[in-house]
Design a protein around this motif. Sequence first.
Motif, PDB file in Angstrom:
ATOM      1  N   VAL A 459     -53.351  54.251  33.749  1.00  0.00           N
ATOM      2  CA  VAL A 459     -52.606  54.110  32.505  1.00  0.00           C
ATOM      3  C   VAL A 459     -51.590  55.245  32.412  1.00  0.00           C
ATOM      4  N   ASP A 460     -50.558  55.025  31.635  1.00  0.00           N
ATOM      5  CA  ASP A 460     -49.545  56.055  31.415  1.00  0.00           C
ATOM      6  C   ASP A 460     -50.095  57.011  30.362  1.00  0.00           C
ATOM      7  N   GLU A 461     -50.709  58.092  30.837  1.00  0.00           N
ATOM      8  CA  GLU A 461     -51.446  58.961  29.917  1.00  0.00           C
ATOM      9  C   GLU A 461     -50.523  59.682  28.930  1.00  0.00           C
ATOM     10  N   VAL A 462     -49.318  60.017  29.395  1.00  0.00           N
ATOM     11  CA  VAL A 462     -48.383  60.716  28.501  1.00  0.00           C
ATOM     12  C   VAL A 462     -47.962  59.782  27.364  1.00  0.00           C
ATOM     13  N   ALA A 463     -47.599  58.554  27.754  1.00  0.00           N
ATOM     14  CA  ALA A 463     -47.193  57.593  26.718  1.00  0.00           C
ATOM     15  C   ALA A 463     -48.356  57.316  25.772  1.00  0.00           C
ATOM     16  N   ALA A 465     -50.661  59.282  24.869  1.00  0.00           N
ATOM     17  CA  ALA A 465     -50.879  60.394  23.946  1.00  0.00           C
ATOM     18  C   ALA A 465     -49.748  60.510  22.923  1.00  0.00           C
ATOM     19  N   LYS A 466     -48.522  60.134  23.374  1.00  0.00           N
ATOM     20  CA  LYS A 466     -47.372  60.368  22.492  1.00  0.00           C
ATOM     21  C   LYS A 466     -47.047  59.172  21.614  1.00  0.00           C
TER      22      LYS A 466
END
Length: 479
Positions: A459-463, A465-466
């Motif tokens: 998964v896109d962990e940064v997306a 979280a943001k």
Amino acid sequence: MPFHQARWEEPLLWEIRTPIESKVDPIPGIPEPLLRKTPFRWPEPTELELARHFTRLSQMNFSIETGIYPLGSCTMKYNPRVGEVLARDLSMTAAHPAQPVSTVQGTLEMLYRLEEALGKITGLPNVSLQPAAGAHGEFTGLLVARAYFHKKGDPRTEVILPETAHGTNPASSSMAGFAPREIPSKDGCVDLRALSDAISHRTAVFMLTNPNTAGLFEEEVLEIADRVHAQRALLYYDGANMNAILGKTNPGKMGFDIAHLNLHKTFSTPHGGGGPGAAALCVTDALSGFLPVPRLVKEGRKFRWSYDHPDSIGKVRSFYGNVGMDLRAFAFIMAHGEDGLRRVSERSVLNSNYLAHRLGKLLPRPFKPLVKHEFLLSGLPLRERGLRTLDLAKRLLDEGVHAPTVYFPSLVEESLMVEPPETESKYSLDAYYSAMERSIKDTDENIHAAPRRLAVGRVDEVAAAKNLRLSWRDLRRTP
Ligand SMILES: *Cc1c(COP(=O)(O)O)cnc(C)c1O
């Protein structure tokens, strides 16, 4: 072990059948502007549909009961069912915190005895069970320190932290109004010279985890305590994880003034995935008056709450903390007893050294060989293959086990932090070694593509979280 996680195209409860729009008759007396204008929409699954929905979701998830979960600094140990049985007892679940204390004397006695036990375990006899988690315990402890210096007429501005500190330590320091200041480590431990250079009359607190997050025991801790106290500063023990030292030593003996314990790590009680936490804040007699109110007092054979503490920092949480978590921790402590707790530590340190020794043949280990409850590895050699520690962590998931903590602490490049608690057997440790070996020896292509056997891939962990989408309404609103 061949492993495939279930992968259901599971609809939302709302999608299982058309929600029923129900008109709710307004409760008399609610002012007109507050009344709901649109009909109320309920998902209406049958009981069986509901049971299937959540069972399927659970099959797409990972838990301590699915496989080993050796997440360093997190102490993911098995939570004995007896704790759950007790916490679900009607005498706990049906009690209201505003009930007269005469009707909850049993619960208060349990809390009192838990405070006593934790006071003994830490060597710091004054205990508050109010904080809702570890970071909240740190915040509360630092407010206690601030109130202490304020009362002395010696307001101080800084908190010093070693490089190995958990990320919550600097965050809690800032929230409590201090400036956090990090000092470098030497061979994974506190560098005494760096400490002496940093410490001054501005220092309120030095926060330390021992054994630290590299799994190393800070052997100079008594010298550290002397240097901190020579500046009239306080020494704070981040005891989120006590798994290595139960009944062996304690923060009081090591010269600490304040300690918090994560009941949801060392003393079982489920955590992670948003479950509730609970921390105990334990302090010396000199700091006792600053602890949150209410404090639990015993008069004769009766227990009551006391607000009569003029120096107290006040309340940090509604009512008395997460009492259900306290009960689980109390059951854990009573079931083990003093000898049993000591054996918890012996077993977890043995597990950690055994697995460290074996995994050390696959990946380099920084610092000295003998560790406490957790240890570090470095995924740096994978770089030659164009791989990173993150890739290895994802590949491990395809073995049906959980990856270790990665990229923390930052003093080791490409770090993996492994903590196999006492509830893991030799069988499961050997299986973990084999899972790691198969993962590392897999083809670069496979490792890059992992995980392939889980319900969800990378998964896109940064997306994530943001760009929070935490509700069905948010999801529907997003294009
Ligand atoms: C887990 C942990 C914390 C934070 O505890 P939470 O309950 O997650 O807030 C703080 N310090 C250390 C060393 C930890 O391992």
